[in-house]
Design an enzyme around this catalytic site. Structure first.
Site, PDB file in Angstrom:
ATOM      1  N   HIS A  75       0.828  -1.217   0.000  1.00 13.81           N
ATOM      2  CA  HIS A  75       0.000   0.000   0.000  1.00 13.81           C
ATOM      3  C   HIS A  75       0.861   1.266   0.000  1.00 13.81           C
ATOM      4  CE1 HIS A  75      -3.914  -2.028   0.918  1.00 13.81           C
ATOM      5  NE2 HIS A  75      -3.104  -2.937   1.438  1.00 13.81           N
ATOM      6  N   ASN A 149     -10.366  -2.694   2.587  1.00 12.37           N
ATOM      7  CA  ASN A 149     -10.076  -2.697   1.156  1.00 12.37           C
ATOM      8  C   ASN A 149     -11.363  -2.474   0.373  1.00 12.37           C
ATOM      9  OD1 ASN A 149      -7.306  -3.169   1.213  1.00 12.37           O
ATOM     10  ND2 ASN A 149      -7.506  -5.394   1.110  1.00 12.37           N
ATOM     11  N   HIS A 340      -3.661   1.114  12.075  1.00 10.93           N
ATOM     12  CA  HIS A 340      -3.379  -0.102  12.836  1.00 10.93           C
ATOM     13  C   HIS A 340      -4.717  -0.764  13.170  1.00 10.93           C
ATOM     14  CE1 HIS A 340      -1.764  -2.947  15.499  1.00 10.93           C
ATOM     15  NE2 HIS A 340      -1.469  -2.211  16.542  1.00 10.93           N
TER      16      HIS A 340
END
Ligand code: HDD
Length: 704
Positions: A75, A149, A340
Site C-alpha cells: 500500500h 479494502n 493499525h
C-alpha cells in the site's frame, strides 16, 4: 451537539497548531538564524574550494539527504483526505457502546487513505489491483482505525502467509519486474498452489480492481469484528462502505493507457473533487450476526476469504462519511498517517480470525521502522483528540515535554496520577476459549471454491466477459506453461465454462470434465451492474471543437451538463480560443494534445462544416473519438458532428438520424441538419452518462 462541534474543532485546532505557512516569513536555519543568501555555498574566493564551516549548506543538505522515509511495504501508493462521520440515528446503541457509531449528535473527524497494494510509491494509480480504504476515526474515546479494502475478501486465511503472498505479487526479485502488476509468473504460481486465493482472484480479475474513482468504489472491513454493548454482550459485525455515486470502473485497455497519460488519475480525481466542493460521500453499513447464529452459515465467519451475502444478512445503514478537506502537505499527513487494526475503542473488539490476529501484530511493527521509533502517535495526523496520558517516556522523536518526576504506576509522589480510569474504559470482550496449541487449518476454512463460484454466477454478461479477458491477459503474460495449466485446473473447480474460455485464450488444453458442478447460487448484490446509476455528478465530458464550430448546441449542452454537476471541458487542436461558425470567439479549456479520451467519461462532437473538416484531418481528434467508442463511453454528435464520428469508426457505425434522435449503442446523434440541440437530447445523453458505460456496445470491429 456540543460534543460534535468540539471533536471536529479540536482536531482542526490540533492541526492548525502544527501548520506552517511561509507567507510573510524570512528564511532561517533550523536553529532560527536568519539567512540572506542560500544559492551559493561558502568558498575560498569566487572559484575556490568549499568550506566545511558552511553550516548553512551542511544543514540544508543533511536534511535533504534524510527526506525520504521507507515506503510502506505494501500500500505504498496512496492518497488521503479529511472529513467527518455522522451516524443517522441511535439504533446501533443496542449493540455497541461506541458512541461515534450511535449518537447522531456526534460528528467525528476522520482521515481516509486510499491506496493500491503492490506498486511502489511512484507507481501508477490505475493498475489492476486491490484498493486500500483505510479510515481513522478520531473519536472522543480514542482513535478507531477501520483498515479495509475495496474488495470484501482477502487472498489468504492466515497472516503467517502474508509475506509469501506479498513476495509473490511484488516485482520479481531477480529483475524487479513488473512494477505494480499481478500479471507475472510468481503471483500465479502462488495462486495455483494456494487455492484459498481463488475467491479473491475472481474479484481481482473483475472490474472492481479498476475503479474509475476512489469516490466510486465500495469499502469493506473484510473481517468479522465484534460489537460490544453496555451489558458486555457481543454481536458479530461486518463493516461496509457504499459510495453515494455508485460503483464504476475503467476498461482494462483504458486503465493501462491512463497509467501513461496521467499516472495520478485517481489521486487527481480525489483532490479535484474536494477542491471543487464535490465532496465524496460514503454510507457506512453493518451486517450483524448474533453470537448464537455464528455456526448457522455454510462458511466460517472467521474466514476472511468469505463473505456473508447481503441477501442472507442485509446491510443496515449506520451513518455517512463526507470527505471535505484535502491535506495541506502530502508527506506530513498522507505519508505519515499510521493505521493499525488494533486501534480500537470501547464497543468494538476483535474475533479470532487468524488473519486479523496477525494484522494486529504487523501494523504496529511496521510503523516502528517506517516512522522511526515509538512516538509516531504524536505526529499531528495520528494524534488522537481524546486526551492522552501515559507513563511511556523518551524514544526517538519525543515531542512531548513530560513534567514531574514520576513515570510509573503506582506512585505516591504525583498523587497517584495518571490514575486508573473507572468509566469509558476499554474492557476486552471476555470470550471463553479452550483448546490445544496446534498448527492446523480448521476444516471449516477448507471450502476454497463455492464463493468463487457464487461471485461468477452473480456477474452480468459484460462483467463475465471482462473477467475472462482479465484471466487471459494475466495468464498470457505468464511464461511457464505449467502455471497456466495449474490455474486453469483451479478455475475448473470454480466453473467449467470459465475455465474453458480462459484455457482457449492462453493456449492451454481446455479441461474435458466438469470436476465440480456449479452450485447455481448467486448474490445479485455482488454485481456492479446493480449499484447506483442515477447521477452524473463530477463525470468529465470532452467537447471537441475547432474553428467553424456551431456554438449553439455546445453552449446549451455545456450549461445543461454543468447544471447537473458534470464537468464539461472544451478541447481544440490548440489552446486559446476558436472562432465559431457565427464568427464569435469561444474559449477553449485545453489543447486536445495535452489530454486523451481515456481521461474523460464521455465525448461530444458538435457540428459545423469547417470544424468537421479540420478535425477529420487531425489524427489526434479522430483517435480521440474512436477510442471513446472503443471504451464503451457515451458519445454525442450534433449535426455534421455525426459525419466525424462515422469517419472515426471507419464507418463501422452507421450514424444516421433523419428525424428524431438516434441512439446506436450509446452513440447519440441529433438529426443531420440541426444546428440546435433537439428536445430530449440532453436528457438522453445524461441517462447514458449516469449509466457510465455502454458495456453491451460491440466494439471489436472499431479501430482505436
Ligand atoms: Fe494490510 C497496510 C488493508 C491484510 C500488513 N493494509 C495496509 C493498508 C491497508 C491494508 C488499506 C494501508 C493503510 C494505509 O493507507 O496506510 N491488509 C488490509 C486488508 C487486509 C490486510 C483489508 C486483509 C483483510 N495486512 C494484511 C495482513 C498483514 C498486513 C494479513 C500482515 C500480517 N498491511 C500490513 C502492513 C501495512 C499494511 C505491512 C503496510 C504499511 C502499513 O501497514 O502501515 O503492516
Amino acid at each position: 451537539m456540543a460534543n460534535e462541534a468540539s471533536n471536529a474543532d479540536d482536531k482542526q485546532r490540533q492541526l492548525d497548531g502544527m501548520r506552517v505557512n511561509p507567507a510573510g516569513t524570512t528564511l532561517t536555519t533550523q536553529q532560527g538564524v536568519r539567512i540572506d543568501h542560500t544559492d551559493d555555498s561558502l568558498t575560498v574566493g569566487e572559484r575556490g574550494p568549499t568550506l566545511l564551516e558552511d553550516f548553512q549548506a551542511r544543514e540544508k543538505l543533511t536534511h535533504f539527504d534524510h527526506e525520504r522515509i521507507p515506503e510502506r511495504v505494501v500500500h505504498a501508493r496512496g492518497s488521503g483526505a479529511y472529513g467527518t462521520f455522522t451516524p443517522y440515528d441511535n439504533w446501533l446503541a443496542e449493540y455497541t457502546v461506541a458512541e461515534f457509531l450511535s449518537n447522531p449528535a456526534l460528528t467525528t473527524p476522520v482521515f481516509v487513505r486510499f491506496s493500491t497494494v503492490a506498486g511502489s510509491r511512484g507507481s501508477a494509480d490505475t493498475v489492476r489491483d486491490v484498493r486500500g480504504f483505510a479510515t481513522k476515526f478520531y473519536t472522543g474515546a480514542g482513535n478507531y482505525d477501520l483498515v479495509g479494502n475495496n474488495i470484501p475478501v482477502f487472498f489468504i486465511h492466515d497472516g503467517i502467509k502474508f509475506p509469501d503472498f506479498v513476495h509473490a505479487v511484488k516485482p520479481e526479485p531477480h529483475n524487479e519486474i513488473p512494477q505494480a502488476a499481478s500479471a507475472h509468473d510468481t503471483l500465479w504460481d502462488f495462486v495455483s498452489l494456494q487455492p484459498e486465493t481463488m475467491h479473491m482472484m475472481m474479484w481481482l480479475m473483475s472490474d472492481r480492481a479498476l475503479p474509475r474513482s476512489f469516490r466510486m468504489m465500495q469499502g469493506f472491513g473484510v473481517h468479522t469484528f465484534r460489537l460490544v454493548n453496555a451489558a458486555g454482550q457481543g454481536t458479530f459485525v461486518k463493516f461496509h462502505w457504499k459510495p453515494v455515486l455508485g460503483v464504476h470502473s475503467l476498461e482494462w485497455d483504458e486503465a493501462q493507457k491512463i497509467a501513461g497519460k496521467d499516472p495520478d488519475f485517481n489521486r487527481r480525481d480525489l483532490w479535484e473533487a474536494i477542491e471543487t466542493g464535490e465532496f465524496p460521500e460514503y454510507e457506512l453499513g453493518v451486517q450483524l450476526v448474533a453470537e448464537a447464529d455464528e455456526h448457522g452459515f455454510d462458511v466460517d465467519l472467521l474466514d476472511a476469504t468469505k463473505i456473508i451475502p447481503e441477501e442472507q444478512v442485509p446491510i443496515r445503514p449506520v451513518g455517512k462519511m463526507i470527505l471535505n478537506r484535502n491535506p495541506d502537505n502530502f508527506f506530513a499527513e498522507t505519508e505519515q498517517v499510521a493505521f493499525h487494526t488494533a486501534n480500537i475503542v470501547p464497543g468494538i473488539d476483535f474475533t479470532n480470525d487468524p488473519l486479523l490476529q496477525m494484522r494486529n501484530f504487523s501494523y504496529l511493527d511496521t510503523q516502528l521502522i517506517r516512522l522511526g521509533g515509538p512516538n509516531f502517535a504524536q505526529i499531528p495526523v495520528n494524534r488522537p483528540i481524546a486526551e492522552v496520558s501515559t507513563n511511556q517516556r523518551d524514544g526517538y522523536h519525543q515531542s512531548r515535554v513530560h513534567q514531574g518526576r514520576t513515570a510509573y504506576f503506582k506512585n505516591s509522589l504525583s498523587g497517584g496520577c495518571p490514575a486508573i480510569a473507572d468509566e469509558g474504559v476499554f474492557r476486552h470482550y471476555q470470550e471463553k476459549v479452550e483448546g490445544h496449541k496446534i498448527r492446523k487449518r480448521a476444516a471449516s476454512f477448507q471450502d476454497y471454491y463455492s464463493q468463487a463460484t457464487l461471485f461468477w454466477n452473480s456477474m452480468s454478461d459484460w462483467e463475465r466477459e471482462h473477467i475472462v479477458a482479465a484471466f487471459r491477459f494475466e495468464l498470457g503474460k505468464v511464461d511457464h506453461m505449467h502455471i497456466r495449466e495449474a490455474v486453469v485446473e483451479q478455475l475448473n473447480r470454480v466453473d467449467h465454462r470459465l475455465a474453458t474460455q480462459v484455457a482457449e485464450g492462453v493456449g492451454v488444453k481446455p479441461p474435458t470434465e466438469e470436476v465440480q458442478p456449479n452450485h447455481g447460487r448467486s448474490s445479485p448484490a455482488l454485481s456492479q451492474a446493480n449499484t447506483a446509476t442515477d447521477t452524473i455528478r463530477s463525470r468529465k465530458v470532452a467537447v471537441l471543437v475547432a474553428d467553424g464550430v456551431e456554438a449553439g448546441p455546445v453552449t446549451a449542452l455545456v450549461e445543461a451538463l454543468r447544471g447537473r454537476g458534470a464537468v464539461p471541458e472544451l478541447l481544440a487542436p490548440t489552446n486559446g480560443a476558436v472562432r465559431t461558425a457565427a464568427g464569435e470567439e469561444l474559449a477553449v479549456d485545453r489543447a486536445m494534445t495535452t489530454m486523451a479520451s481515456v481521461l474523460y467519461d464521455a465525448v461530444v462532437v458538435p457540428g459545423g462544416d469547417a470544424a468537421v473538416t479540420t478535425l477529420s484531418a487531425d489524427g489526434y481528434a479522430m483517435h480521440f473519438i474512436a477510442e471513446a467508442i472503443k471504451h464503451a463511453k457515451p458519445v454525442a454528435a450534433v449535426g455534421t458532428g455525426a459525419t466525424l464520428v462515422g469517419r472515426a469508426t471507419a464507418n463501422v457505425m452507421t450514424l444516421a438520424a433523419e428525424d428524431g434522435i438516434a441512439n446506436e449503442h450509446g452513440v447519440l446523434v441529433a438529426p443531420a441538419a440541426t444546428t440546435e440541440l433537439p428536445d430530449g437530447f440532453v436528457e438522453s445523453f445524461c441517462d447514458l452518462l449516469a449509466a457510465h458505460r455502454i458495456w453491451t456496445r460491440p466494439t471489436a470491429a472499431i479501430p482505436a
